[in-house]
Structures are given as structure tokens and as C-alpha cells.
Design an enzyme around this catalytic site. Sequence first.
Site, PDB file in Angstrom:
ATOM      1  N   LYS A  22      -0.668 -11.743   0.615  1.00 39.90           N
ATOM      2  CA  LYS A  22      -1.751 -10.859   1.072  1.00 39.90           C
ATOM      3  C   LYS A  22      -2.239 -10.017  -0.114  1.00 39.90           C
ATOM      4  CE  LYS A  22      -0.762  -6.768   3.114  1.00 39.90           C
ATOM      5  NZ  LYS A  22      -1.445  -5.624   2.502  1.00 39.90           N
ATOM      6  N   ASN A  23      -1.298  -9.492  -0.879  1.00 37.15           N
ATOM      7  CA  ASN A  23      -1.678  -8.542  -1.934  1.00 37.15           C
ATOM      8  C   ASN A  23      -2.157  -9.212  -3.212  1.00 37.15           C
ATOM      9  OD1 ASN A  23      -1.094  -6.604  -0.089  1.00 37.15           O
ATOM     10  ND2 ASN A  23       0.838  -5.969  -1.010  1.00 37.15           N
ATOM     11  N   ARG A  92      -7.010  -0.862   2.751  1.00 39.41           N
ATOM     12  CA  ARG A  92      -7.003  -0.146   1.473  1.00 39.41           C
ATOM     13  C   ARG A  92      -7.735  -0.936   0.399  1.00 39.41           C
ATOM     14  NH1 ARG A  92      -5.704   4.907  -1.039  1.00 39.41           N
ATOM     15  NH2 ARG A  92      -5.114   4.477  -3.195  1.00 39.41           N
ATOM     16  N   CYS A 116      -2.660   1.074   5.754  1.00 39.43           N
ATOM     17  CA  CYS A 116      -1.451   1.643   6.355  1.00 39.43           C
ATOM     18  C   CYS A 116      -1.348   3.132   6.026  1.00 39.43           C
ATOM     19  CB  CYS A 116      -0.212   0.926   5.827  1.00 39.43           C
ATOM     20  SG  CYS A 116      -0.042  -0.749   6.465  1.00 39.43           S
ATOM     21  N   ARG A 121      -2.715   8.952   0.122  1.00 44.07           N
ATOM     22  CA  ARG A 121      -3.113   7.775  -0.657  1.00 44.07           C
ATOM     23  C   ARG A 121      -4.443   8.090  -1.356  1.00 44.07           C
ATOM     24  NH1 ARG A 121      -2.016   2.156   2.442  1.00 44.07           N
ATOM     25  NH2 ARG A 121      -1.777   1.374   0.302  1.00 44.07           N
ATOM     26  N   PRO A 122      -4.402   9.059  -2.288  1.00 44.82           N
ATOM     27  CA  PRO A 122      -5.663   9.442  -2.950  1.00 44.82           C
ATOM     28  C   PRO A 122      -6.178   8.334  -3.864  1.00 44.82           C
ATOM     29  CG  PRO A 122      -3.802  10.508  -4.002  1.00 44.82           C
ATOM     30  CD  PRO A 122      -3.251   9.804  -2.806  1.00 44.82           C
ATOM     31  N   ASP A 124      -7.473   9.357  -6.977  1.00 39.70           N
ATOM     32  CA  ASP A 124      -7.727  10.096  -8.224  1.00 39.70           C
ATOM     33  C   ASP A 124      -7.472   9.266  -9.484  1.00 39.70           C
ATOM     34  OD1 ASP A 124      -5.040  10.172  -7.273  1.00 39.70           O
ATOM     35  OD2 ASP A 124      -4.565  11.692  -8.762  1.00 39.70           O
ATOM     36  N   ASP A 302       7.414  -2.029  -0.397  1.00 40.09           N
ATOM     37  CA  ASP A 302       7.031  -2.786   0.794  1.00 40.09           C
ATOM     38  C   ASP A 302       8.226  -3.443   1.469  1.00 40.09           C
ATOM     39  OD1 ASP A 302       3.852  -3.946  -0.579  1.00 40.09           O
ATOM     40  OD2 ASP A 302       4.494  -2.042   0.294  1.00 40.09           O
ATOM     41  N   ARG A 394      -2.074  -8.029  10.430  1.00 47.78           N
ATOM     42  CA  ARG A 394      -2.792  -7.721   9.181  1.00 47.78           C
ATOM     43  C   ARG A 394      -2.187  -8.462   8.000  1.00 47.78           C
ATOM     44  NH1 ARG A 394      -2.993  -2.066   7.423  1.00 47.78           N
ATOM     45  NH2 ARG A 394      -4.130  -3.157   5.798  1.00 47.78           N
TER      46      ARG A 394
HETATM   47  C1  EPZ Z   1      -0.714  -1.725  -3.162  1.00 48.36           C
HETATM   48  O1  EPZ Z   1      -1.270  -0.565  -2.568  1.00 48.36           O
HETATM   49  C2  EPZ Z   1      -0.310  -2.626  -2.000  1.00 48.36           C
HETATM   50  N1  EPZ Z   1      -1.481  -2.988  -1.217  1.00 48.36           N
HETATM   51  C3  EPZ Z   1       0.703  -1.918  -1.112  1.00 48.36           C
HETATM   52  O2  EPZ Z   1       1.118  -2.853  -0.101  1.00 48.36           O
HETATM   53  C4  EPZ Z   1       1.920  -1.542  -1.952  1.00 48.36           C
HETATM   54  O3  EPZ Z   1       2.821  -0.801  -1.151  1.00 48.36           O
HETATM   55  C5  EPZ Z   1       1.475  -0.694  -3.151  1.00 48.36           C
HETATM   56  O4  EPZ Z   1       0.467  -1.402  -3.915  1.00 48.36           O
HETATM   57  C6  EPZ Z   1       2.635  -0.377  -4.083  1.00 48.36           C
HETATM   58  O5  EPZ Z   1       3.217  -1.549  -4.542  1.00 48.36           O
HETATM   59  C7  EPZ Z   1      -2.286  -3.982  -1.671  1.00 48.36           C
HETATM   60  O6  EPZ Z   1      -2.074  -4.544  -2.720  1.00 48.36           O
HETATM   61  C8  EPZ Z   1      -3.455  -4.338  -0.797  1.00 48.36           C
HETATM   62  P1  EPZ Z   1      -0.713   2.157  -5.452  1.00 48.36           P
HETATM   63  P2  EPZ Z   1      -2.016   0.537  -3.502  1.00 48.36           P
HETATM   64  O7  EPZ Z   1      -2.079   2.511  -5.865  1.00 48.36           O
HETATM   65  O8  EPZ Z   1      -2.780  -0.138  -4.549  1.00 48.36           O
HETATM   66  C9  EPZ Z   1      -0.386   6.870  -5.394  1.00 48.36           C
HETATM   67  C10 EPZ Z   1       1.564  -3.594   2.067  1.00 48.36           C
HETATM   68  O9  EPZ Z   1       2.373  -3.267   2.939  1.00 48.36           O
HETATM   69  N2  EPZ Z   1      -1.760   6.857  -5.919  1.00 48.36           N
HETATM   70  O10 EPZ Z   1       0.195   1.463  -6.410  1.00 48.36           O
HETATM   71  O11 EPZ Z   1      -2.717   1.484  -2.600  1.00 48.36           O
HETATM   72  C11 EPZ Z   1      -0.347   6.400  -3.957  1.00 48.36           C
HETATM   73  O12 EPZ Z   1      -0.655   7.455  -3.071  1.00 48.36           O
HETATM   74  C12 EPZ Z   1       0.832  -2.537   1.275  1.00 48.36           C
HETATM   75  O13 EPZ Z   1       1.295  -4.789   1.758  1.00 48.36           O
HETATM   76  C13 EPZ Z   1      -2.319   8.064  -6.307  1.00 48.36           C
HETATM   77  O14 EPZ Z   1      -1.697   9.112  -6.226  1.00 48.36           O
HETATM   78  O15 EPZ Z   1      -0.751   1.270  -4.135  1.00 48.36           O
HETATM   79  C14 EPZ Z   1       1.070   5.929  -3.811  1.00 48.36           C
HETATM   80  O16 EPZ Z   1       1.887   7.032  -3.539  1.00 48.36           O
HETATM   81  C15 EPZ Z   1       1.236  -1.149   1.681  1.00 48.36           C
HETATM   82  N3  EPZ Z   1      -3.600   8.062  -6.779  1.00 48.36           N
HETATM   83  C16 EPZ Z   1       1.394   5.354  -5.185  1.00 48.36           C
HETATM   84  O17 EPZ Z   1       0.419   5.915  -6.085  1.00 48.36           O
HETATM   85  C17 EPZ Z   1      -4.329   6.905  -6.888  1.00 48.36           C
HETATM   86  O18 EPZ Z   1      -5.483   6.969  -7.344  1.00 48.36           O
HETATM   87  C18 EPZ Z   1       1.290   3.831  -5.248  1.00 48.36           C
HETATM   88  O19 EPZ Z   1      -0.021   3.485  -4.888  1.00 48.36           O
HETATM   89  C19 EPZ Z   1      -3.730   5.693  -6.479  1.00 48.36           C
HETATM   90  C20 EPZ Z   1      -2.451   5.691  -6.010  1.00 48.36           C
END
Ligand code: EPZ
Length: 413
Positions: A22-23, A92, A116, A121-122, A124, A302, A394
Site C-alpha cells: 500500500k505504502n 494521508r 489514520c 500529523r502536521p 511542517d 506500523d 483501506r
Molecule cells: C507513512 O506515513 C506511512 N503512510 C505510514 O503508514 C507510516 O506509519 C509512516 O510513514 C511512518 O513509517 C504511507 O506511506 C501512506 P511520516 P507519513 O511523515 O508519511 C511526523 C499505515 O498504517 N511529521 O514519516 O505520514 C508525523 O506526525 C500508515 O500504512 C511531522 O511532524 O509518516 C509522525 O509523528 C500509517 N511533520 C512522524 O513524523 C511532518 O511534516 C512520521 O511521519 C511530517 C511528519
Amino acid sequence: MNTIYITGGRPLTGTLAVQGSKNAVLPILAATAAIPGRFVLTNCPAIRDVTVTRSLMEGLGIQSRESAGLITVDSQGPLQSVPDPGLAGLLRSSVLLLGALLARLGEAEIPLPGGCVLGDRPLDLHLKALKGLGVRICLAGDRLLCKGRPEGGIAILPYPSVGATENLILAALGATGPVRIIGAAREPEIRDLADFLTACGARITGAGTPCVRVEPAPLHGAAHRILPDRIEAATWLCAVAATGGTLTLTELDPAQLQPVLTLLGLAGCEIRESAAGLTLHAAALQAPGTVVTGPYPAFPTDAQAILMAALLRASGATLFRETVFSDRFRHVPALCALGADIRTAGDLALVRGVGALHAAEISATDLRGGAAMVIGALAAEGTSVIRDAWHLDRGYGKFAERLRALGADVMTE
Ligand code: EPZ
């Protein structure tokens, strides 16, 4: 599906081919918006997030067709720059259209994404890095108004955000000069995105390392096979570990799942690799020690809920520390309703093994939390009811069907 009924207490046994990731497929579908061309994607999972993404893309003017895991995409026509907010709010990865449309059109009006609920989940990190490359971005209500192709330069990510890394790679495809991303995420899905883009003519080096470089290049359509879903694989392995059966998985690269395999091995599962694939034989489990989630190659966040569910009856206590998301223990109350002994405090969860689990009526909270509840119910005596099971659709294709193939007593409505 809305509700899944599971009568537990039966060992699961069989062989499954791991579905496409999926990812990986979601950023690759978004990437087709950056490149005018025709694309053929194979090994695509039959999941709702793919259906929603294809509908989002259709609204932009990108046609696609799906049949038996093969998706063809035609992005040669003129594109809109405003994705549908209702659809974008369902997942997302819709935010990845920001990078793709900036590359293609030099502008985008992106609704804030959904997905989810796992705590804050900002965006920034995405926005600061893109602004640092000269993109003008402002928030108007619940939309991001973005203007300007990125300039060449260096984008620094203080945290290896998967989405921010993917958005920067996509935006860099249309940059006015080479872009170097420092502090990039290293997940295998990012390497798969880079492999796809390289097949489209992109010049990308360092994908899968903390330093990725993208050079502008003429781009075209391509064919690509989506890599196997390591988290889906973890789900099946943990389900069998929880019920005491034997499972062989094909299509999986075990190296991408090493932290999960190590902990399942420490918990007492027998794991071996052969020409037939990766085989796990479950035994009476013992607590494997402490589990700390983190960016790849650490233990994947995950898989946190999923492994927790597998260890509910393990002898001893397992301490989980969730370092990636601020609120990713939302599945714990439901697991406790099944009879688990779990205490949480901040980013810690302590799981003490219990002798038996019992059926309960619970509701899925998110994709992986819902999967954890299924695993708990499979190990519980009696018939459990899991509502809001649509979360599972999903990210898991033919979920109930595949569970039945392993011998689970599952009904859905
Ligand atoms: C991807 O989400 C995956 N989703 C998530 O899988 C996975 O849990 C995550 O990466 C971490 O491996 C997809 O690929 C579609 P991140 P993503 O940006 O990109 C913080 C599933 O179950 N953050 O690496 O949203 C954020 O809040 C899903 O398949 C900021 O603070 O993850 C989090 O605490 C769930 N600011 C951490 O970083 C930002 O601008 C990791 O987020 C971006 C992220």
C-alpha cells in the site's frame, strides 16, 4: 466490510503470497501526475486507498483502469491542479499530489490530507523544505495554495519523514536544478518509488539512504511491479504466531522485515527460509524483550499494534515504546476488552502475558489497530465482533478471504 465476526482459538496454517505494498503503490500513483505518459503498474493491492487515489487522479484528468492487480494510467491529457477535498481528506497520501503537481504544473491547491488518526500529523516538514526550495505556499482555510517550481538546492529534513521525503522527490522532478535531500527517510517504499521514477527516465541517486539527489531529466511513461507489502506480511506472521500455527509467505524480501522477524524469533517462533518462501512455525511464546519503534531500519511503527496483539498470551512482560506517532496505542482498550493485560503511560505500553483471551465486541480505531484486534480475536476463545472494519479495507485486500484460506472462522457483513 463494516463488521467482522471471528471465532478464535484455532491455529492458522497455510501459504499466502504477500500483496503489493500500500505504502509503495500510493506514492507511485501520485507520481504519475508529475509525468505526462502511460504507465502499467503490476502487483497492485486491491485496497480502498488505491480506489480513492484513482478517483482523486480522475478528478485531475488522469484516467486509470484496474484489473486483477494491474493498473494502467494515462496522464497525457491536460491536468487540473485542485484535487477533490472530500477524497483528499480520506487518506494521508493525497498530500503527495502537492509535489507531483508542482513538478508538472508549477502550482497546486491541495486540500489538507486525512488518514489514520495516530496523534498529531502536521505537514511542517513538507512545507518548510519546499519553501526552502523557493516554492510559495500559504494556508487558506483547509487548503494549501502552492506556486512556483522548486529551485535546485538542498532540502534538509530534521526528521526522516516518509511523506516529506516522497513529496520532495516528486517536486524535484520539475525543479529548475538538481535537488539534494539530506535527512531523507530510508523505507523500502521510497526505494520502490525511486525505482519507478528511474524507469520513467528520472535521474535519482541515494534512494534508501539519508541523502537522495534528484537531477531534472526528460520523463516518460513506464511499467513497474509494486514491491511486496512488508507490513501486510508482518500482519500474517503475527496472526499465526498468536494462534499457534504454521505459515509460509511467498513474494516477500525477509530483509525488509528483519526487526519483526528477530522479535518473533526471540519470542520462540521457528522461522526459516526455503525455495518455498519464508516459513514461520509458532510455539508457546515468551516475551521477546523491549520493542522500540523508529524510522526504517528500526522496528516499524506500523507493526507495533500487530506484534503487541501476537504477544498478549506470551509468558512474561513486553515493553513497547512508540517513538514515531504521538497517539498510536488507540488499539489498547480493545485488546484489553479481549482480556489482555496492557498498561500505557505516554509513549510506553507494558504487555503482561495472560493465560487466555476471551471474545468481545470491539471497534477498529485505525488500519493497523484494527488488524491487531483481528489478531487478538483469532487467539481468543469464542466469537468476537469487530465493528468499523472498513478501516481494514483501506490497506488489506481480500482480508477475510485470505484469513479463511488459513483456516480462520470468519464472517463479515
Ligand atoms: C507513512 O506515513 C506511512 N503512510 C505510514 O503508514 C507510516 O506509519 C509512516 O510513514 C511512518 O513509517 C504511507 O506511506 C501512506 P511520516 P507519513 O511523515 O508519511 C511526523 C499505515 O498504517 N511529521 O514519516 O505520514 C508525523 O506526525 C500508515 O500504512 C511531522 O511532524 O509518516 C509522525 O509523528 C500509517 N511533520 C512522524 O513524523 C511532518 O511534516 C512520521 O511521519 C511530517 C511528519
